[in-house]
Design a protein around this motif. Structure first.
Motif, PDB file in Angstrom:
ATOM      1  N   GLU A  45       0.846  -1.192   0.000  1.00  0.00           N
ATOM      2  CA  GLU A  45       0.000   0.000   0.000  1.00  0.00           C
ATOM      3  C   GLU A  45       0.881   1.240   0.000  1.00  0.00           C
ATOM      4  O   GLU A  45       1.863   1.297   0.752  1.00  0.00           O
ATOM      5  CB  GLU A  45      -0.884   0.010   1.265  1.00  0.00           C
ATOM      6  CG  GLU A  45      -1.818   1.203   1.342  1.00  0.00           C
ATOM      7  CD  GLU A  45      -2.554   1.295   2.693  1.00  0.00           C
ATOM      8  OE1 GLU A  45      -2.438   0.373   3.517  1.00  0.00           O
ATOM      9  OE2 GLU A  45      -3.212   2.316   2.912  1.00  0.00           O
ATOM     10  N   PHE A  47       0.681   4.988   1.031  1.00  0.00           N
ATOM     11  CA  PHE A  47      -0.236   5.695   1.937  1.00  0.00           C
ATOM     12  C   PHE A  47      -0.839   6.942   1.289  1.00  0.00           C
ATOM     13  O   PHE A  47      -0.214   7.588   0.443  1.00  0.00           O
ATOM     14  CB  PHE A  47       0.490   6.078   3.226  1.00  0.00           C
ATOM     15  CG  PHE A  47       0.916   4.903   4.058  1.00  0.00           C
ATOM     16  CD1 PHE A  47       0.158   3.737   4.112  1.00  0.00           C
ATOM     17  CD2 PHE A  47       2.085   4.951   4.801  1.00  0.00           C
ATOM     18  CE1 PHE A  47       0.552   2.650   4.881  1.00  0.00           C
ATOM     19  CE2 PHE A  47       2.500   3.875   5.573  1.00  0.00           C
ATOM     20  CZ  PHE A  47       1.731   2.720   5.605  1.00  0.00           C
ATOM     21  N   ASP A  48      -2.062   7.283   1.731  1.00  0.00           N
ATOM     22  CA  ASP A  48      -2.701   8.474   1.178  1.00  0.00           C
ATOM     23  C   ASP A  48      -2.473   9.719   2.053  1.00  0.00           C
ATOM     24  O   ASP A  48      -2.991  10.781   1.755  1.00  0.00           O
ATOM     25  CB  ASP A  48      -4.193   8.229   0.922  1.00  0.00           C
ATOM     26  CG  ASP A  48      -4.911   7.732   2.159  1.00  0.00           C
ATOM     27  OD1 ASP A  48      -4.323   7.854   3.268  1.00  0.00           O
ATOM     28  OD2 ASP A  48      -6.044   7.217   2.039  1.00  0.00           O
ATOM     29  N   ASP A  49      -1.680   9.547   3.141  1.00  0.00           N
ATOM     30  CA  ASP A  49      -1.418  10.711   3.992  1.00  0.00           C
ATOM     31  C   ASP A  49       0.034  11.195   3.865  1.00  0.00           C
ATOM     32  O   ASP A  49       0.534  11.913   4.723  1.00  0.00           O
ATOM     33  CB  ASP A  49      -1.732  10.390   5.466  1.00  0.00           C
ATOM     34  CG  ASP A  49      -0.832   9.298   6.035  1.00  0.00           C
ATOM     35  OD1 ASP A  49      -0.100   8.660   5.254  1.00  0.00           O
ATOM     36  OD2 ASP A  49      -0.854   9.087   7.260  1.00  0.00           O
ATOM     37  N   ASP A  78       5.703  -4.336   6.367  1.00  0.00           N
ATOM     38  CA  ASP A  78       4.307  -4.479   6.786  1.00  0.00           C
ATOM     39  C   ASP A  78       4.115  -5.180   8.132  1.00  0.00           C
ATOM     40  O   ASP A  78       2.992  -5.474   8.529  1.00  0.00           O
ATOM     41  CB  ASP A  78       3.538  -5.231   5.685  1.00  0.00           C
ATOM     42  CG  ASP A  78       2.028  -5.140   5.852  1.00  0.00           C
ATOM     43  OD1 ASP A  78       1.555  -4.111   6.358  1.00  0.00           O
ATOM     44  OD2 ASP A  78       1.335  -6.104   5.482  1.00  0.00           O
ATOM     45  N   HIS A  85      -2.840   2.888  10.222  1.00  0.00           N
ATOM     46  CA  HIS A  85      -2.611   2.226   8.940  1.00  0.00           C
ATOM     47  C   HIS A  85      -2.719   0.712   9.106  1.00  0.00           C
ATOM     48  O   HIS A  85      -2.435   0.169  10.175  1.00  0.00           O
ATOM     49  CB  HIS A  85      -1.227   2.557   8.395  1.00  0.00           C
ATOM     50  CG  HIS A  85      -1.138   3.931   7.804  1.00  0.00           C
ATOM     51  ND1 HIS A  85      -1.802   4.276   6.651  1.00  0.00           N
ATOM     52  CD2 HIS A  85      -0.477   5.038   8.207  1.00  0.00           C
ATOM     53  CE1 HIS A  85      -1.549   5.548   6.368  1.00  0.00           C
ATOM     54  NE2 HIS A  85      -0.755   6.044   7.304  1.00  0.00           N
ATOM     55  N   VAL A  98      -5.986  -2.788  11.398  1.00  0.00           N
ATOM     56  CA  VAL A  98      -5.464  -1.417  11.480  1.00  0.00           C
ATOM     57  C   VAL A  98      -4.707  -1.276  12.796  1.00  0.00           C
ATOM     58  O   VAL A  98      -5.246  -1.567  13.870  1.00  0.00           O
ATOM     59  CB  VAL A  98      -6.617  -0.389  11.403  1.00  0.00           C
ATOM     60  CG1 VAL A  98      -6.075   1.029  11.578  1.00  0.00           C
ATOM     61  CG2 VAL A  98      -7.345  -0.521  10.065  1.00  0.00           C
ATOM     62  N   GLY A 118       4.805   4.117   2.502  1.00  0.00           N
ATOM     63  CA  GLY A 118       3.864   3.005   2.433  1.00  0.00           C
ATOM     64  C   GLY A 118       4.393   1.811   3.182  1.00  0.00           C
ATOM     65  O   GLY A 118       5.477   1.858   3.773  1.00  0.00           O
ATOM     66  N   ARG A 119       3.580   0.739   3.157  1.00  0.00           N
ATOM     67  CA  ARG A 119       4.000  -0.492   3.838  1.00  0.00           C
ATOM     68  C   ARG A 119       4.402  -1.492   2.764  1.00  0.00           C
ATOM     69  O   ARG A 119       3.741  -1.612   1.727  1.00  0.00           O
ATOM     70  CB  ARG A 119       2.888  -1.023   4.741  1.00  0.00           C
ATOM     71  CG  ARG A 119       1.572  -1.234   4.034  1.00  0.00           C
ATOM     72  CD  ARG A 119       0.447  -1.527   5.027  1.00  0.00           C
ATOM     73  NE  ARG A 119      -0.812  -1.695   4.322  1.00  0.00           N
ATOM     74  CZ  ARG A 119      -1.272  -2.875   3.889  1.00  0.00           C
ATOM     75  NH1 ARG A 119      -0.604  -3.983   4.117  1.00  0.00           N
ATOM     76  NH2 ARG A 119      -2.420  -2.943   3.248  1.00  0.00           N
TER      77      ARG A 119
END
Lengths: 472, 94
Positions: A45, A47-49, A78, A85, A98, A118-119
């Motif tokens: 993933e 991240f969107d932040d 991960d 997250h 999460v 991201g992870r």
């Protein structure tokens, strides 16, 4: 902007000289990661932040604060928790879990305003040497996408090697950072057991696990290590600063020649020997040493590790968090949840762990393995009376083909032959790129592993820097 | 090669495995055990473990302010009701 081979140090200079903002830097990496991830599957993933994180970093820089890692985009394995997250351990059983809190290393990095892109993909719960045990498909080696990046932290290694991040974090239980670093042509550094708090890292083999940095240079590894290390009351094995020796400049290198004869590719050994010749020219002394019990390390590891893994993985039962499968009764709930949630290698190691710990077999397997572990520790202790550093290749082979060893667990285990003894002894070690060997049409990276005594982590940096300077 | 009761191990491990996988594991696990058995040749004697591993305990006080993680923990639960984790009834009435 040009991201190729950008280091923490170089990015720091760009940020401090206001040539780029953290927001711009992060955006460039996100753009590249999104473009390349379809091919490499390095991130599970993105991240969107990221933008918000980078804004925070820019504010820290504008306020005149910050340190080496402020605004540096990182790839995080991960199995390391970042609050809010998903942290799945690349397992179906935690697919939508999460994280409820930050791992200690994440707190440290957030404090200085590092940016998590991201992870990253990994072998399920860090069990494997190729990322093929991920529930979400294997990652690919940026040097040849038909090959594995190594594992278990292969996603972070591929991300850093492919310039999808400046640096990254993995966990190293038996070589899971050094081996993928070697196979992807980057630096991987496993600190002394207890140097970095594991609070918030999913436990695999608790007497072996260590959170470890991936970087492009030895100097960068030092920067990242300095930021994440330190005492933490939430990990009872975290060692106090006084345990660690100050930097020395090691000069005498021991090589366990006898141990390096079996199961190693001829050309890997050749490059290794040539590299040592270069070190001699640099003023290093290279001597042959004996590590008589090293030959038992892999066997002992594949008893101790599954024993600890089967114990640690008992917590994933579908009751308090994670995926839950309904069965006919409570016991069946557990059986179904775990049967469906865990992948093949996890199931294999859980069963082996249960066997070696079971009544009637524990003496011959688990207790004997812990006794052998003492012998291995003692071998290192004796060897370090005579030499400052021990050198081996990081991995006996370059990256193998995806699928090549997937159906042969024992063949896969031998990928860790030179890295496992280090975790068994708890000593620190670093993998530094050692050139390439040719397979088919690909030039594939391999690594040099330098091992230091307990607490002498900082001694690995000067020798590592010398090595990366002379081996091009 | 050692005979391993896979079904018993799977039951101990609370792990449902298919008949097909059981057959595979009956071959693989003894092979892996045969490999790790080489440690029997090593000289190490069984004794209480000593050495580098030891625990450094924190003070036995409040590790964190009470309740600060409650909300997050509840959110992670597969079956939660009114602040409780709901579990299956395990005592039969007959």
């Amino acid at each position: 902007m040009e991201l190729q081979n950008l280091t923490i140090k170089e990015a720091r200079a760009l940020l401090d000289e206001k040539k780029v903002t953290a927001v711009e830097l992060a955006a460039a990496y996100v753009e590249r990661a999104k473009k390349k991830n379809g091919e490499l599957n390095a991130y599970l993933e993105i991240f969107d932040d990221v933008n918000e994180q980078a804004q925070r970093a820019d504010k820290i820089i504008a306020d005149g604060g910050g340190s080496m890692l402020t605004g540096i985009p990182l790839a995080i394995k991960d199995n390391i928790l970042i609050k809010g997250h998903i942290a799945s351990g690349a397992s179906k059983i935690l697919e939508n879990y999460v994280a409820s809190y930050d791992a200690h290393v994440i707190e440290q990095l957030k404090n200085v305003g590092a940016v998590f892109l991201g992870r990253t993909n990994m072998d399920e719960f860090a069990m494997g040497s190729s990322t093929e045990n991920s529930a979400f498909g294997p990652s690919k080696n940026p040097h040849d996408v038909t090959r594995i990046p190594g594992g278990s932290s292969g996603g972070s290694a591929a991300a850093v090697a492919g310039d999808l991040a400046i640096a990254g974090l993995g966990t190293d239980t038996g070589g899971s950072v050094r081996q993928p670093a070697a196979l992807c042509g980057i630096v991987g550094f496993k600190p002394t057991y207890g140097a970095v708090s594991r609070y918030g890292a999913m436990a695999l083999g608790s007497s072996l696990d260590q959170i470890s940095p991936f970087t492009k240079t030895v100097e960068d590894a030092e920067f990242l290590f300095t930021t994440i290390r330190g005492i933490d009351s939430r990990d009872a094995t975290a060692l106090p600063d006084t345990y660690f020796s100050t930097t020395t400049s090691p000069k005498r290198i021991g090589v366990p020649k006898k141990f390096l004869t079996q199961g190693i590719d001829e050309d890997v050994l050749e490059v290794f020997n040539e590299s040592l010749e270069l070190m001699k020219k640099e003023g290093y002394e290279v001597v042959d040493i004996e590590l008589p019990n090293m030959k038992y390390a892999l066997a002992a590891y594949y008893i101790v590790m599954p024993a600890e893994a089967s114990t640690n993985l008992a917590r994933y039962d579908g009751v308090r968090y994670g995926v839950k499968e309904e069965g006919e009764n409570l016991t069946d709930d557990y059986m179904q949840t775990r049967g469906k949630g865990f992948g093949a290698e996890s199931r294999r190691r859980i069963l082996i762990g249960a066997f070696v710990l079971s009544s009637g077999y524990a003496d011959a397997y688990y207790r004997k393995a812990t006794a052998v572990r003492e012998l291995i520790r003692n071998d290192f202790r004796e060897a370090f009376k005579d030499v400052d550093i021990i050198a081996t290749p990081t991995s006996p082979t370059p990256a193998f083909k995806i699928g090549e060893k997937a159906n042969d667990p024992l063949a896969m285990y031998t990928a860790d032959i030179f890295t496992v003894p280090v975790n068994m002894a708890g000593v620190p070690a670093i993998s530094v790129p050692m050139g390439t060997v040719k397979r088919e049409d690909s030039a594939l990276p391999i690594g040099m592993q330098f091992i230091a005594p307990h607490g002498a982590d900082s001694s690995l940096f000067p020798i590592g820097k010398d090595f990366e300077r002379i081996v091009v | 090669m050692i005979n391993v009761d896979i079904e018993k191990l799977a039951e101990l491990s609370r792990l449902a495995i298919s008949a097909e996988e059981k057959k595979e594991l009956e071959k693989e696990i003894p092979e892996i055990l045969a490999f790790v058995e080489q440690i029997s040749e090593a000289a190490g004697e069984l004794k209480k473990e000593t050495g580098e591993h030891y625990n450094i305990m924190r003070e036995d006080d409040e590790p964190h302010e009470s309740g600060i993680y409650t909300e997050e923990m509840l959110k992670a639960m597969p079956d939660e009701k009114n602040g409780y984790l709901r579990v299956r009834k395990i005592i039969a009435q007959d």
